[in-house]
Design an enzyme around this catalytic site. Structure first.
Site, mmCIF file in Angstrom:
data_model
loop_
_atom_site.group_PDB
_atom_site.id
_atom_site.type_symbol
_atom_site.label_atom_id
_atom_site.label_comp_id
_atom_site.label_asym_id
_atom_site.label_seq_id
_atom_site.Cartn_x
_atom_site.Cartn_y
_atom_site.Cartn_z
ATOM 1 C CE LYS A 222 -24.354 51.981 -40.135
ATOM 2 N NZ LYS A 222 -23.775 51.755 -38.779
ATOM 3 C CE LYS B 223 -23.831 48.396 -41.538
ATOM 4 N NZ LYS B 223 -23.449 48.465 -40.304
HETATM 5 C C1 PBG Z 1 -23.065 50.343 -35.409
HETATM 6 C C2 PBG Z 1 -23.279 49.040 -36.758
HETATM 7 C C3 PBG Z 1 -24.490 49.074 -37.178
HETATM 8 C C4 PBG Z 1 -24.090 47.864 -37.991
HETATM 9 C C5 PBG Z 1 -22.963 47.591 -38.091
HETATM 10 N N1 PBG Z 1 -22.269 48.606 -37.044
HETATM 11 C C6 PBG Z 1 -25.881 49.050 -36.563
HETATM 12 C C7 PBG Z 1 -26.463 50.505 -36.973
HETATM 13 O O1 PBG Z 1 -26.063 51.474 -37.478
HETATM 14 O O2 PBG Z 1 -27.455 50.683 -36.261
HETATM 15 C C8 PBG Z 1 -25.307 46.803 -38.913
HETATM 16 C C9 PBG Z 1 -24.748 45.617 -39.162
HETATM 17 C C10 PBG Z 1 -25.863 44.626 -39.622
HETATM 18 O O3 PBG Z 1 -27.110 45.077 -39.379
HETATM 19 O O4 PBG Z 1 -25.746 43.560 -39.948
HETATM 20 N N2 PBG Z 1 -22.704 51.313 -35.740
#
Ligand code: PBG
Length: 338
Positions: free
Chosen positions: A203, A263
């Protein structure tokens, strides 16, 4: 130059023969899209449903409407959803206790969805950002450090409570070190050996999460006197790194992840591909909020066809090696695929 006969070039191969008719193109197609590959992310809040300004076409659903929307999507062939609760400001604390409240919003949403559509796979987000008044995925220390091991204790309780409420799969999106193994043993000791883990393995610290943070009001922000890191770059990965994703993959496999995730998706197709080469585990990719908004805005501006853009991006993500894709377009795609 190939030799020229009277009426044609003497070519050893003519790839266009396999593109000549729709039937032949169907036979040779390498990547297919099917609603069964899609996971639909949904936002939920207490009170009434509200459109999300930052994400045109998406809604923060009330519990009742959430169930209706899940049933609608299920009817279209979408078999999996992931739930994101919007927690009111007064429930947010420095250590995010609401995350493991058995009557918390996430837990109530899991139970409600499971009751209205028992066949659907319910996936939950495990991280503290919606529950933490600082907006970080972990607990922030007095000196502004996002604490790893202390956070994991809370994540384990959160994951176990999601499992208890009926989640099929928990998806830790926090990027703390060692959380997959810790969550596995916490769920196992609580008797939830059948609850899976979809790990956010790679991520990235991405600008593409902006609209999501708007939807949940979860962006990192100052609260009180302590210094709060402005971004998530001490735990989410540097967009510049791909080898590091393989290191994260190795750890997640060792720690017991059932599914690994990359992601965002579109800007990281090479990472999906590298993971595909390196593991036989199923791979998920998340087409995130910013990717969604980019397509929506481009189509709204005119000159680009939304349906074609969506199907092409999804095909690219699948072609790179993703088995399943989380996308806000999920029900729309299912409709288009008929
Ligand atoms: C939170 C999380 C995020 C997303 C999914 N879970 C945001 C972040 O890490 O700040 C993002 C999903 C999206 O942008 O569609 N842990």
């Amino acid at each position: 130059m190939p030799e020229k006969n009277a009426d044609h070039l003497d070519l050893p191969s003519r790839p266009r023969r396999n593109r000549r008719t729709a039937a032949i193109r169907g036979l040779v197609r390498e990547t297919v899209l099917d609603p069964s590959h899609l996971i639909y992310p949904l936002f939920v809040q207490d009170g009434r449903s509200e459109p999300i300004d930052a994400m045109p076409g998406q809604v923060r659903w009330s519990l009742d409407d959430l169930c209706k929307e899940v049933e609608r999507a299920y009817g279209l062939g979408i078999n999996a959803v992931v739930l994101f609760p919007k927690v009111p400001g007064e429930k947010k604390t420095e250590t995010g206790e609401h995350a493991f409240d058995p009557d918390g919003l996430a837990q109530r949403a899991i139970r409600a969805v499971k009751q209205s559509a028992p066949g659907i796979c319910v996936i939950t987000d495990v991280a503290l950002d919606p529950y933490n008044c600082d907006g970080h995925d972990g607990i922030v220390s007095a000196t502004g450090e996002v604490l790893n091991d202390e956070t994991i204790g809370v994540l384990c309780r959160q994951a176990a409570s999601h499992a208890e409420a009926g989640a099929d799969i928990v998806a830790p999106s926090d990027m703390m070190d060692g959380r997959v193994g810790a969550i596995r043993s916490a769920m196992d000791s609580a008797g939830h050996t059948n609850t899976g883990i979809m790990s956010y393995t790679a991520k990235y610290a991405s600008a593409f999460y902006g609209p999501f943070r708007g939807a949940l009001d979860s962006a990192p922000r100052p609260s009180g006197a302590k210094p709060i890191p402005e971004d998530k770059s001490t735990y989410q990965m540097d967009p510049a790194n791909a080898r590091e994703a393989l290191h994260e993959l190795g750890l997640d496999v060792e720690e017991g992840a059932d599914i690994v995730m990359v992601k965002p998706a579109g800007p990281y197709l090479d990472v999906i591909h590298r993971l595909r080469q390196a593991t036989d585990l199923p791979i998920a990719a998340y087409q995130v909020s910013g990717e969604y908004v980019m397509i929506k805005s481009a189509a709204a501006r005119g000159g680009l066809d939304e349906k074609a853009l969506v199907l092409e991006t999804l095909t690219g993500i699948r072609r790179a090696g993703a088995d399943m894709v989380l996308t806000y377009f999920a029900p729309q795609i299912a409709e288009w695929l008929g």
